[in-house]
Structures are given as structure tokens and as C-alpha cells.
Write a protein that holds these residues in place. Structure first.
Motif, PDB file in Angstrom:
ATOM      1  N   ASP A 197      41.502  45.859 -20.586  1.00 51.25           N
ATOM      2  CA  ASP A 197      41.116  44.175 -20.626  1.00 51.25           C
ATOM      3  C   ASP A 197      40.342  43.679 -21.965  1.00 51.25           C
ATOM      4  OD1 ASP A 197      40.041  41.131 -21.035  1.00 51.25           O
ATOM      5  OD2 ASP A 197      40.040  41.852 -18.853  1.00 51.25           O
ATOM      6  N   PRO A 198      41.394  43.544 -23.019  1.00 53.88           N
ATOM      7  CA  PRO A 198      40.195  43.305 -24.546  1.00 53.88           C
ATOM      8  C   PRO A 198      38.385  42.947 -24.087  1.00 53.88           C
ATOM      9  CG  PRO A 198      42.784  42.204 -24.706  1.00 53.88           C
ATOM     10  CD  PRO A 198      42.493  42.605 -22.724  1.00 53.88           C
ATOM     11  N   ALA A 199      38.855  41.624 -22.925  1.00 51.96           N
ATOM     12  CA  ALA A 199      37.445  41.384 -23.563  1.00 51.96           C
ATOM     13  C   ALA A 199      36.255  41.666 -22.564  1.00 51.96           C
ATOM     14  CB  ALA A 199      37.002  39.795 -22.283  1.00 51.96           C
ATOM     15  N   ALA A 200      36.990  42.563 -21.550  1.00 49.45           N
ATOM     16  CA  ALA A 200      35.589  44.017 -20.707  1.00 49.45           C
ATOM     17  C   ALA A 200      35.310  45.082 -22.195  1.00 49.45           C
ATOM     18  CB  ALA A 200      36.597  44.282 -19.520  1.00 49.45           C
ATOM     19  N   GLU A 248      27.083  40.204 -18.264  1.00 52.34           N
ATOM     20  CA  GLU A 248      28.531  40.164 -18.847  1.00 52.34           C
ATOM     21  C   GLU A 248      29.855  40.034 -18.099  1.00 52.34           C
ATOM     22  OE1 GLU A 248      27.947  38.932 -22.795  1.00 52.34           O
ATOM     23  OE2 GLU A 248      26.103  38.646 -21.365  1.00 52.34           O
ATOM     24  N   GLU A 296      34.941  44.073 -25.572  1.00 52.21           N
ATOM     25  CA  GLU A 296      34.334  43.877 -26.387  1.00 52.21           C
ATOM     26  C   GLU A 296      32.683  44.069 -25.843  1.00 52.21           C
ATOM     27  OE1 GLU A 296      34.585  43.058 -29.615  1.00 52.21           O
ATOM     28  OE2 GLU A 296      37.053  43.586 -29.159  1.00 52.21           O
ATOM     29  N   ILE A 297      32.567  43.864 -24.203  1.00 53.86           N
ATOM     30  CA  ILE A 297      31.240  44.220 -23.588  1.00 53.86           C
ATOM     31  C   ILE A 297      30.979  45.293 -24.247  1.00 53.86           C
ATOM     32  CG2 ILE A 297      30.180  44.200 -21.373  1.00 53.86           C
ATOM     33  CD1 ILE A 297      31.892  41.168 -20.342  1.00 53.86           C
ATOM     34  N   LYS A 329      40.626  36.797 -12.706  1.00 55.31           N
ATOM     35  CA  LYS A 329      42.812  36.695 -12.976  1.00 55.31           C
ATOM     36  C   LYS A 329      42.805  37.554 -11.804  1.00 55.31           C
ATOM     37  CE  LYS A 329      41.473  39.047 -17.677  1.00 55.31           C
ATOM     38  NZ  LYS A 329      41.413  39.630 -18.427  1.00 55.31           N
ATOM     39  N   LYS A 370      30.493  36.999 -16.870  1.00 54.46           N
ATOM     40  CA  LYS A 370      31.123  35.666 -17.556  1.00 54.46           C
ATOM     41  C   LYS A 370      32.534  35.901 -17.766  1.00 54.46           C
ATOM     42  CE  LYS A 370      26.218  35.264 -19.131  1.00 54.46           C
ATOM     43  NZ  LYS A 370      26.033  35.903 -20.796  1.00 54.46           N
ATOM     44  N   ILE A 371      32.934  36.408 -17.922  1.00 50.09           N
ATOM     45  CA  ILE A 371      34.273  36.891 -17.357  1.00 50.09           C
ATOM     46  C   ILE A 371      35.585  35.736 -16.309  1.00 50.09           C
ATOM     47  CG2 ILE A 371      37.158  38.708 -17.991  1.00 50.09           C
ATOM     48  CD1 ILE A 371      34.988  40.576 -18.919  1.00 50.09           C
TER      49      ILE A 371
END
Length: 106
Positions: A48-51, A99, A53-54, A106, A102-103
Motif C-alpha cells: 500500500d503506497p500510503a502505508a 498515522e 510513505e508512513i 479499505k 489516518k489512512i
């Protein structure tokens, strides 16, 4: 699961039948939708790109470690803590969890 429960509730409501959904089922469904430092496998996080980045931002040295991206995929961040106690301290895991929360689910 939530969709199935929701559909059942709508069907029963249309027929005039009351349905009581246990709070634990709804809570489990909600918890499963969000990432957890103690439950979610690193492999899922890395997909997951969002995870990602964290992880890059909060634990860059761990993220850059090839073992994290290969053998670590089948472990949780909490399980990896024993190998990276400073980077994955309880304090840092709490920051990561905040963090993850905040995602969008899904």
C-alpha cells in the motif's frame, strides 16, 4: 462481512423483523479495515503506497533494510521490534499506529 450484515438487516427490516447485530462483529469489521502495528503483516503494508510513505518517513533505516522487505513481509512491525528495538520502540510504534489510523479504511 459488514455488507452481508447490512444486506441482512435491510431485508429483515423490509419484512418487519428486528435484527440485533453484536457490537463485536461491527468492531472486528472496522478493525480489520485499518492497519495495525501488531496485527497487519509488513507485506500488506508494503503493498500500500500510503502505508509505505508512513514507513519511509517514520522508520527510514528499517524501511531501507532489504531483510525488512523480504523476510519481514510475513511478520508484523511489533514482531520485528525485537530486531530493531530503537527504531521500533513502543513510542515509535504508537506514532506509526496513529498515522495508520489516518489512512482511510479499505
Amino acid at each position: 462481512m459488514r455488507t452481508m450484515i447490512h444486506s441482512l438487516a435491510l431485508t429483515c427490516a423490509a419484512c418487519g423483523v428486528a435484527v440485533i447485530v453484536p457490537a463485536s462483529a461491527a468492531a472486528q469489521d472496522s478493525a480489520a479495515a485499518h492497519y495495525s502495528v501488531s496485527e497487519t503483516l509488513v507485506g500488506k503494508l508494503l503493498d500500500d503506497p500510503a502505508a509505505v510513505e508512513i514507513l519511509k518517513r517514520l522508520i527510514p533505516s528499517v524501511y531501507e533494510n532489504d531483510m525488512f522487505k523480504t523476510m519481514g513481509r510475513s511478520l508484523t512491525l511489533k514482531a520485528i521490534q525485537q530486531y530493531e528495538p530503537e527504531s521500533l520502540s513502543d513510542e515509535n510504534l504508537a506514532k506509526i499506529q496513529a498515522e495508520f489510523d489516518k489512512i482511510p479504511a479499505k
